[in-house]
Design a protein around this motif. Sequence first.
Motif, mmCIF file in Angstrom:
data_model
loop_
_atom_site.group_PDB
_atom_site.id
_atom_site.type_symbol
_atom_site.label_atom_id
_atom_site.label_comp_id
_atom_site.label_asym_id
_atom_site.label_seq_id
_atom_site.Cartn_x
_atom_site.Cartn_y
_atom_site.Cartn_z
ATOM 1 N N VAL A 53 -40.371 -4.562 -61.501
ATOM 2 C CA VAL A 53 -41.322 -5.444 -62.188
ATOM 3 C C VAL A 53 -40.632 -6.710 -62.671
ATOM 4 N N ALA A 54 -39.465 -6.560 -63.287
ATOM 5 C CA ALA A 54 -38.725 -7.732 -63.760
ATOM 6 C C ALA A 54 -38.348 -8.639 -62.595
ATOM 7 N N ALA A 55 -37.979 -8.038 -61.473
ATOM 8 C CA ALA A 55 -37.615 -8.829 -60.296
ATOM 9 C C ALA A 55 -38.794 -9.666 -59.817
ATOM 10 N N VAL A 56 -39.967 -9.046 -59.761
ATOM 11 C CA VAL A 56 -41.157 -9.779 -59.315
ATOM 12 C C VAL A 56 -41.483 -10.914 -60.285
ATOM 13 N N VAL A 57 -41.440 -10.637 -61.571
ATOM 14 C CA VAL A 57 -41.800 -11.640 -62.581
ATOM 15 C C VAL A 57 -40.891 -12.860 -62.505
ATOM 16 N N PHE A 58 -39.586 -12.629 -62.408
ATOM 17 C CA PHE A 58 -38.648 -13.753 -62.480
ATOM 18 C C PHE A 58 -38.373 -14.394 -61.112
ATOM 19 N N LEU A 59 -38.295 -13.590 -60.065
ATOM 20 C CA LEU A 59 -38.037 -14.164 -58.745
ATOM 21 C C LEU A 59 -39.234 -14.957 -58.220
ATOM 22 N N SER A 60 -40.420 -14.573 -58.653
ATOM 23 C CA SER A 60 -41.618 -15.300 -58.216
ATOM 24 C C SER A 60 -41.799 -16.615 -58.976
ATOM 25 N N GLY A 61 -41.052 -16.774 -60.063
ATOM 26 C CA GLY A 61 -41.216 -17.970 -60.880
ATOM 27 C C GLY A 61 -42.354 -17.876 -61.865
ATOM 28 N N ALA A 62 -42.983 -16.704 -61.977
ATOM 29 C CA ALA A 62 -44.075 -16.532 -62.938
ATOM 30 C C ALA A 62 -43.579 -16.730 -64.367
#
Length: 240
Positions: A90-99
């Motif tokens: 979840v953290a990877a998606v949040v930060f890698l996506s730029g959200a």
Amino acid sequence: MVTLVLLAVLYSRLGDLGLARQQVVAAVRAVLQLTVVSLVIVGAVRWVWTALLFVFLMFCIAVWTAAGRAGVRNSLPWVALAIAGGVIPVAAVVFLSGASPFVGVAIIPVVSIIIGNAMTAHTLVTRRAFPALREQRGQYEAALALGFERPWAVREIIHRGTAEALVPTIDTTRTVGLVTLPGAFIGVLLGGGTPLQAGASQVLVLVGIMAANAGVAILVERLISTGRLLPPDLKGALRP
């Protein structure tokens, strides 16, 4: 604050819940811990590496707490794996996506919220699974006698509880804005953000929590069914 603690204690005594002492201790600890944490966070948010270090410390405390609640401190590595397995993707998606920007002031609140809820999910799953396994040991033995493998036999007993453990998070997400206005929403508004920004932040957090909790629940169920995450009494009782 004192009045509210006394009110909680009063309810506990009226209902004969036996939680009065725990409520007082929890309130005192909350005051002391948040005082210290507030001072530490001021420095931690300045650099990414200090923010990550702070988050790692929170993760370790969450693992220790979840393991204690479940009575599985004999299996700390597996508890850590279950919680990390929900939080990291979840953290990877949040930060890698730029959200969310990968800066200290964003890392600490976002990841800490996910960790806290993942810890709760672990507790909810295990506190349903372990009593079920103790109460339905006969069903487990019968499944083994019929030739079923241990993971299948255990999962048949605990799977319903695993799904039920996720219901509170789903309900919170479904009713956000109608029943509650959670912290992230209010925090962005108080920080000067627009209602649209506040809503977007809260939805991001809630959906992240829902995803992380589902990941934790699945991993905990798998670890329990394979015998890796069990309290001492069940390790001996649930023979392969």
